[in-house]
Design an enzyme around this catalytic site. Structure first.
Site, PDB file in Angstrom:
ATOM      1  N   HIS A 167     -12.586  14.820  -6.357  1.00  0.00           N
ATOM      2  CA  HIS A 167     -13.061  14.136  -7.470  1.00  0.00           C
ATOM      3  C   HIS A 167     -13.004  14.892  -8.627  1.00  0.00           C
ATOM      4  CE1 HIS A 167     -15.262  10.880  -4.972  1.00  0.00           C
ATOM      5  NE2 HIS A 167     -14.070  10.364  -5.561  1.00  0.00           N
ATOM      6  N   CYS A 218       7.762  -0.156  -8.323  1.00  0.00           N
ATOM      7  CA  CYS A 218       6.306   0.433  -8.731  1.00  0.00           C
ATOM      8  C   CYS A 218       5.910   1.547  -7.646  1.00  0.00           C
ATOM      9  CB  CYS A 218       5.181  -0.865  -8.589  1.00  0.00           C
ATOM     10  SG  CYS A 218       5.106  -1.387  -6.724  1.00  0.00           S
TER      11      CYS A 218
HETATM   12  C1  PEP Z   1       4.544   1.869  -2.508  1.00  0.00           C
HETATM   13  O1  PEP Z   1       4.506   1.761  -1.543  1.00  0.00           O
HETATM   14  O2  PEP Z   1       5.323   2.340  -3.144  1.00  0.00           O
HETATM   15  C2  PEP Z   1       3.576   1.229  -3.444  1.00  0.00           C
HETATM   16  C3  PEP Z   1       3.633   1.242  -4.538  1.00  0.00           C
HETATM   17  O3  PEP Z   1       2.476   0.862  -2.778  1.00  0.00           O
HETATM   18  P1  PEP Z   1       1.189   2.084  -2.398  1.00  0.00           P
HETATM   19  O4  PEP Z   1       1.435   3.156  -3.086  1.00  0.00           O
HETATM   20  O5  PEP Z   1      -0.286   1.296  -2.795  1.00  0.00           O
HETATM   21  O6  PEP Z   1       1.205   1.842  -0.920  1.00  0.00           O
END
Ligand code: PEP
Ligand code: MG
Length: 577
Positions: free
Chosen positions: A188, A503
């Site tokens: 944290h 993402c």
């Molecule tokens: C991924 O797996 O690339 C993703 C964006 O999901 P997380 O990192 O939440 O598993």
């Protein structure tokens, strides 16, 4: 001049005088026994100490720092944990040991159990428990703690370690940098340090004690280097570096209001990944085109319980309202494996390989009630903005069919109850397994959009645990097999005319942005702090240059070569992470 190395926790350069926080003496716990007549008085003292710590935490908190508020709120929850407090009470009256001793033993035992789990999240919880109940003991002993208010402004703070509840100094004293002998990158304190933008190097080790009060130091936190009493040449070099850092920061700020596009005008969408409602505001402030991924499991993790439909509805509604009509992709619960929530205990799964077990969409499909509650909350919130819902870890059409069918049932229920919702909310999937990537051509017929999660795609395809530092060098987003899958997903999405974004972390790495853009991807989602950097990077290339870069590296058979060649296209300082 002496140079020390540690772990880079929060980047930035500083040149200032040192203030050393003296080692806090370990509390000497009173191990004496007490008479039964003392029980009541000691218990009252304990309850008063708990109240004082609650008030102290409230005073130390900065209501404008969402991350800190959340951490401090979890501290208050610990102090209000009636089960734990009752446990202490019983032990105190049955053992006839001094209250300090009972509190100390109980919280240490609980912390040790959590640390033994080997789980990062639970180990952090253990640190929090020690922080909070350590404060209670300090109050019981008459508050012999170092007074953090005596720290001067703008100095380089040096300490063995400091507690997250003392992190208020990062805000109040605006230190030039923070150097710790101990500390980790993921706790944290590290999060708060990054949050306040204070350059920080932790884990310097015993040599940290060679830094004394009043010394002059240069901290190059991105390099994890500390120069004690630097020579003139080093001071000159860093003067220039600090100046270019300032220029870089103000140039980045100029991108906040701009749309992302290449030198020749090809438009891109740069979205934000968020895990809390408050982060949506940061995303909006950093010029995000929308939210590309809301990891809703973190709502459950921070509360450490299941959230009701109304509670979830309020959270989703708020994010949609903050984003004022910009697209918001909310992912249904991705619980299990590395992200434990209260939802996991419902299955009471005793799994040998949790990453391959009942997690994400599998967990939701095995607990339809839990899934429906979230979908109802999402659909109810849909009238407050531009919502898209996505399902994590889809591996096959059967899973997508089931998820879509449950969403249909939820819409029918809401309709029959005359509850307003948007029936046309797009329903998409995360492409984060090889099976989903290689089935993208036909999954694209049923999903409204794809979002490629490169973190899990690499983890599952290469068989590399993304959280295991022992195999971290093998985690290769540029492995040709990964690039081929991404390319296939991109072509499939284009053919089916559905939206596609990336993402995973790859979307915020400079080499990643170049190759993904060159492969035809136009939407990226990343931590809000990287948004301006991504816009700046794209503005330096024409689309042809990006496409050529992607083509030129396709012949290499090793990910490291591909990345190396992409890096050659990046002028110095174009994108420092
Ligand atoms: C991924 O797996 O690339 C993703 C964006 O999901 P997380 O990192 O939440 O598993
Ligand atoms: Mg994932």
């Amino acid at each position: 001049m002496i140079t020390l190395q540690g772990i880079s926790v929060s980047p930035g350069i500083a040149n200032a005088q040192v203030f050393v926080i003296p080692d806090q003496e370990e509390n000497t716990i009173n191990t004496s026994s007490i008479a039964p007549s003392q029980i009541e008085q000691q218990w009252t003292d304990f309850l008063q100490a708990v109240e004082q710590v609650k008030n102290d935490i409230q005073t130390l908190n900065n209501p404008n720092n969402a991350e800190q508020c959340q951490i401090f709120e979890s501290y208050s929850l610990m102090l209000n944990d009636t089960v734990f407090i009752d446990q202490i009470k019983k032990k105190h009256s049955s053992s006839l040991l001094h209250i300090e001793n009972v509190v100390f033993t109980e919280y240490k035992t609980m912390a040790d159990t959590l640390r033994l789990s080997g789980d990062d999240y639970l180990s952090q919880r253990a640190d929090d428990i020690c922080d909070v109940f350590g404060r209670v003991i300090a109050v019981l002993q008459g508050n012999k703690r170092f007074d953090f208010e005596t720290i001067p402004q703008n100095c380089v703070i040096v300490a063995k370690n400091i507690l997250p509840t003392d992190a208020f100094i990062l805000d109040k004293k605006k230190p030039a940098a923070l150097l710790l002998q101990e500390g980790s990158n993921r706790g944290h304190l590290a999060i708060l340090t990054r949050n306040y933008g204070v350059p920080a190097v932790f884990g310097i080790g015993r040599l940290c004690s060679s830094i004394k009060n009043g010394m002059n130091v240069i901290v190059d936190a991105a390099q994890a280097s500390v120069y004690i009493e630097p020579d003139e040449q080093t001071v000159e070099i860093y003067k220039d570096k600090m100046q270019s850092q300032q220029q870089y920061n103000s140039e980045l700020a100029s991108f906040i209001e701009k749309h992302a596009k290449t030198k020749d005008g090809t438009k891109f969408g740069i979205y934000a990944n968020i895990s809390t409602v408050e982060e949506a505001q940061t995303a909006a402030d950093q010029g995000a085109a929308g939210i590309g991924l809301f990891r809703t499991e973190f709502l459950f993790i921070s509360e450490d319980r299941l959230l009701s439909e109304d509670e979830q509805f309020e959270a989703y509604k708020k994010v949609l309202q903050i984003m004022q009509g910009k697209p918001v992709v909310i992912r249904t619960l991705d619980s299990g494996a590395d992200k434990h929530t209260a939802a996991d205990s419902i299955t009471s799964a005793d799994e040998k390989n949790p990453l391959l077990g009942l997690r994400a969409i599998r967990l939701c499909l095995s607990n339809v009630e839990l899934f429906k509650i979230q979908l109802r909350a999402l659909y109810r919130a849909s009238v407050f903005g531009n919502l898209k819902i996505e399902f994590p870890l889809i591996c096959c059409k059967e899973e997508l069919d089931k998820a879509l069918d449950i969403a249909k049932q939820v819409r029918a229920e809401l309709k029959s109850q005359k509850i307003p919702f948007n029936a046309n909310v797009p329903l998409g999937i995360m492409v984060e397994t090889a099976s989903a990537a290689l089935s993208a051509d036909f999954l694209a017929k049923y999903a409204d959009f794809f979002s490629i999660g490169t973190n899990d795609l690499v983890q599952y395809s290469l068989g590399i645990d993304r959280d295991n530092p022992g195999v971290a060098p093998l985690f290769d987003e540029f492995n040709p097999s990964i690039l081929r899958m991404i390319s296939f997903v991109s072509e499939s999405a284009k053919k089916a005319k559905i939206d596609l974004s990336v993402c995973g972390e790859m979307a915020s790495s400079p080499e990643g942005i170049i190759i993904l853009a060159g492969l035809g991807i136009r939407d990226f989602s990343m931590g809000a702090k990287n948004i301006s950097k991504a816009k700046r990077l794209l503005s330096r290339f024409t689309l042809k240059e990006l496409e050529k870069a992607a083509k030129d590296v396709q012949f290499f058979e090793q990910g490291s070569k591909i990345k190396e060649n992409l890096r050659l296209l990046l002028p110095n300082n174009l994108y420092s992470r």
